[in-house]
Design a protein around this motif. Structure first.
Motif, PDB file in Angstrom:
ATOM      1  N   ASP A  41      25.916   7.648  -1.892  1.00 25.87           N
ATOM      2  CA  ASP A  41      24.683   6.903  -1.803  1.00 25.87           C
ATOM      3  C   ASP A  41      24.420   6.511  -0.394  1.00 25.87           C
ATOM      4  OD1 ASP A  41      22.607   4.999  -1.574  1.00 25.87           O
ATOM      5  OD2 ASP A  41      23.762   3.437  -2.936  1.00 25.87           O
ATOM      6  N   VAL A  42      23.283   7.001   0.376  1.00 24.87           N
ATOM      7  CA  VAL A  42      23.225   7.183   1.683  1.00 24.87           C
ATOM      8  C   VAL A  42      23.120   5.593   2.268  1.00 24.87           C
ATOM      9  CG1 VAL A  42      20.616   7.087   1.594  1.00 24.87           C
ATOM     10  CG2 VAL A  42      21.822   8.177   3.778  1.00 24.87           C
ATOM     11  N   LYS A  43      22.670   4.650   1.282  1.00 26.12           N
ATOM     12  CA  LYS A  43      22.731   3.311   1.811  1.00 26.12           C
ATOM     13  C   LYS A  43      23.842   2.707   2.032  1.00 26.12           C
ATOM     14  CE  LYS A  43      18.621   2.542  -0.946  1.00 26.12           C
ATOM     15  NZ  LYS A  43      17.974   1.603  -2.233  1.00 26.12           N
ATOM     16  N   ALA A  44      24.995   3.177   1.350  1.00 26.66           N
ATOM     17  CA  ALA A  44      26.354   2.869   1.616  1.00 26.66           C
ATOM     18  C   ALA A  44      26.956   3.329   3.062  1.00 26.66           C
ATOM     19  CB  ALA A  44      27.584   3.596   0.651  1.00 26.66           C
ATOM     20  N   PHE A  45      26.301   4.468   3.538  1.00 25.17           N
ATOM     21  CA  PHE A  45      26.733   4.974   5.079  1.00 25.17           C
ATOM     22  C   PHE A  45      25.870   4.106   5.842  1.00 25.17           C
ATOM     23  CE2 PHE A  45      28.032   8.813   2.706  1.00 25.17           C
ATOM     24  CZ  PHE A  45      29.160   9.128   3.495  1.00 25.17           C
ATOM     25  N   ASP A  46      24.569   3.788   5.674  1.00 25.43           N
ATOM     26  CA  ASP A  46      23.820   2.921   6.372  1.00 25.43           C
ATOM     27  C   ASP A  46      24.531   1.788   7.105  1.00 25.43           C
ATOM     28  OD1 ASP A  46      20.903   2.887   7.605  1.00 25.43           O
ATOM     29  OD2 ASP A  46      20.910   0.841   6.562  1.00 25.43           O
ATOM     30  N   ARG A  47      25.216   0.912   6.317  1.00 19.77           N
ATOM     31  CA  ARG A  47      25.677  -0.096   7.124  1.00 19.77           C
ATOM     32  C   ARG A  47      27.027   0.053   7.443  1.00 19.77           C
ATOM     33  NH1 ARG A  47      29.998  -1.230   3.650  1.00 19.77           N
ATOM     34  NH2 ARG A  47      30.362  -3.277   4.248  1.00 19.77           N
ATOM     35  N   LEU A  48      27.526   1.392   7.509  1.00 16.92           N
ATOM     36  CA  LEU A  48      28.688   1.592   8.567  1.00 16.92           C
ATOM     37  C   LEU A  48      28.616   1.668   9.858  1.00 16.92           C
ATOM     38  CD1 LEU A  48      30.401   3.992   5.981  1.00 16.92           C
ATOM     39  CD2 LEU A  48      30.990   1.749   6.333  1.00 16.92           C
ATOM     40  N   PHE A  49      27.419   2.198  10.346  1.00 10.62           N
ATOM     41  CA  PHE A  49      27.345   2.586  11.783  1.00 10.62           C
ATOM     42  C   PHE A  49      26.525   1.604  12.502  1.00 10.62           C
ATOM     43  CE2 PHE A  49      28.219   6.378   9.162  1.00 10.62           C
ATOM     44  CZ  PHE A  49      29.220   6.938   9.580  1.00 10.62           C
TER      45      PHE A  49
ATOM     46  N   LYS B 269      33.601  -4.739  16.703  1.00 11.06           N
ATOM     47  CA  LYS B 269      33.497  -5.768  15.775  1.00 11.06           C
ATOM     48  C   LYS B 269      32.312  -6.545  16.461  1.00 11.06           C
ATOM     49  CE  LYS B 269      35.846  -9.903  14.185  1.00 11.06           C
ATOM     50  NZ  LYS B 269      36.954 -11.065  14.226  1.00 11.06           N
ATOM     51  N   GLY B 270      31.306  -6.801  15.752  1.00 14.42           N
ATOM     52  CA  GLY B 270      29.869  -7.699  15.814  1.00 14.42           C
ATOM     53  C   GLY B 270      30.105  -8.804  15.236  1.00 14.42           C
ATOM     54  N   ALA B 271      29.050  -9.700  15.329  1.00 17.58           N
ATOM     55  CA  ALA B 271      28.860 -10.664  14.686  1.00 17.58           C
ATOM     56  C   ALA B 271      29.098 -10.562  13.055  1.00 17.58           C
ATOM     57  CB  ALA B 271      27.311 -11.466  14.915  1.00 17.58           C
ATOM     58  N   ASP B 272      28.267  -9.450  12.440  1.00 17.46           N
ATOM     59  CA  ASP B 272      28.681  -9.156  11.102  1.00 17.46           C
ATOM     60  C   ASP B 272      29.654  -8.231  10.674  1.00 17.46           C
ATOM     61  OD1 ASP B 272      27.704  -6.979  12.489  1.00 17.46           O
ATOM     62  OD2 ASP B 272      25.881  -6.479  11.306  1.00 17.46           O
ATOM     63  N   GLY B 273      30.593  -8.210  11.320  1.00 17.48           N
ATOM     64  CA  GLY B 273      31.739  -7.385  10.812  1.00 17.48           C
ATOM     65  C   GLY B 273      32.006  -6.273  11.822  1.00 17.48           C
ATOM     66  N   TRP B 274      32.812  -5.338  11.264  1.00 15.27           N
ATOM     67  CA  TRP B 274      33.383  -4.080  12.069  1.00 15.27           C
ATOM     68  C   TRP B 274      32.490  -2.840  11.678  1.00 15.27           C
ATOM     69  CZ3 TRP B 274      37.219  -3.583  15.703  1.00 15.27           C
ATOM     70  CH2 TRP B 274      37.972  -4.757  15.648  1.00 15.27           C
ATOM     71  N   LYS B 275      31.969  -2.231  12.621  1.00 20.73           N
ATOM     72  CA  LYS B 275      31.054  -1.085  12.224  1.00 20.73           C
ATOM     73  C   LYS B 275      31.621   0.202  13.061  1.00 20.73           C
ATOM     74  CE  LYS B 275      26.345  -2.948  11.362  1.00 20.73           C
ATOM     75  NZ  LYS B 275      25.224  -2.836  11.403  1.00 20.73           N
ATOM     76  N   ILE B 276      31.022   1.238  12.786  1.00 20.85           N
ATOM     77  CA  ILE B 276      31.651   2.688  13.552  1.00 20.85           C
ATOM     78  C   ILE B 276      30.600   2.882  14.353  1.00 20.85           C
ATOM     79  CG2 ILE B 276      31.862   5.130  13.247  1.00 20.85           C
ATOM     80  CD1 ILE B 276      32.526   4.542  10.144  1.00 20.85           C
ATOM     81  N   ALA B 277      31.291   3.241  15.832  1.00 22.42           N
ATOM     82  CA  ALA B 277      30.468   3.207  16.946  1.00 22.42           C
ATOM     83  C   ALA B 277      30.667   4.778  17.242  1.00 22.42           C
ATOM     84  CB  ALA B 277      30.863   2.420  18.209  1.00 22.42           C
ATOM     85  N   ALA B 278      31.821   5.386  17.017  1.00 19.73           N
ATOM     86  CA  ALA B 278      31.883   6.922  17.170  1.00 19.73           C
ATOM     87  C   ALA B 278      32.871   7.426  16.069  1.00 19.73           C
ATOM     88  CB  ALA B 278      32.374   7.134  18.484  1.00 19.73           C
ATOM     89  N   GLY B 279      32.686   8.899  15.642  1.00 19.90           N
ATOM     90  CA  GLY B 279      33.656   9.316  14.828  1.00 19.90           C
ATOM     91  C   GLY B 279      33.496  10.673  14.886  1.00 19.90           C
ATOM     92  N   GLN B 280      34.728  11.502  14.544  1.00 13.61           N
ATOM     93  CA  GLN B 280      34.698  12.980  14.415  1.00 13.61           C
ATOM     94  C   GLN B 280      35.883  13.361  13.557  1.00 13.61           C
ATOM     95  OE1 GLN B 280      35.830  14.654  18.195  1.00 13.61           O
ATOM     96  NE2 GLN B 280      36.146  16.692  17.420  1.00 13.61           N
TER      97      GLN B 280
END
Length: 153
Positions: free
Chosen positions: A46-54, A134-145
């Motif tokens: 589900d692309v929406k699940a990826f949407d909130r990760l980055f 980590k931001g105000a709304d939790g942890w998100k991926i800034a970069a990945g490989q």
């Protein structure tokens, strides 16, 4: 009678908001949760699940020759592969390691084992490296490989 009608409306509104909240999962609460959330996103296709990760300015390196920059393009890349070859796969995360660089920056390493029809896919075994912030709304991926499998393996 009037009070009962208002009570029913309140209960219906409460249930509707609870259902909505259940469909909109909270942001990753820890760096370790980023791994779990990435695996869940992959396995849901589900692309929406990826949407909130980055993050908005995320960078993703799917192969050595390609660098994808920006939230929209990173998520689009996951949408594209999950409409083709990846939609038949699931992954599991093996041996996750988290190293905090700062209290709000983590380097996350794990091994992604790909499965198709519940069986490991030979030659589709990748190490992952993520940088999460980590931001105000939790942890998100800034970069990945994704790393390619060693040719001798």
């Amino acid at each position: 009678m009037h009070m009962s009608h208002l009570t029913h409306k309140f209960v219906a509104l409460f249930l509707a908001s609870a259902l909505f909240a259940a469909k909109a999962p909270a942001q990753s609460t820890t760096p370790e949760a980023v791994v779990d959330d990435f695996v869940k996103a992959w396995n849901s296709h589900d692309v929406k699940a990826f949407d909130r990760l980055f993050t908005e300015d995320a960078i993703w390196v799917p192969v050595a020759e390609v660098r994808v920059v920006g939230h929209a393009d990173v998520v689009k890349g996951f949408e594209d592969i999950h409409n083709t070859w990846a939609k038949k796969t699931t992954i599991t995360a093996k041996d996750p390691k988290v190293q905090l660089v700062r209290p709000d920056v983590a380097v996350i390493l794990f091994h992604a084992k790909y499965l198709q029809d519940g069986k490991e896919v030979p030659m589709l075994d990748r190490a992952m490296i993520l940088v999460a912030i980590k931001g105000a709304d939790g942890w998100k991926i800034a970069a990945g490989q994704l790393t390619k499998q060693h040719e001798g393996a």
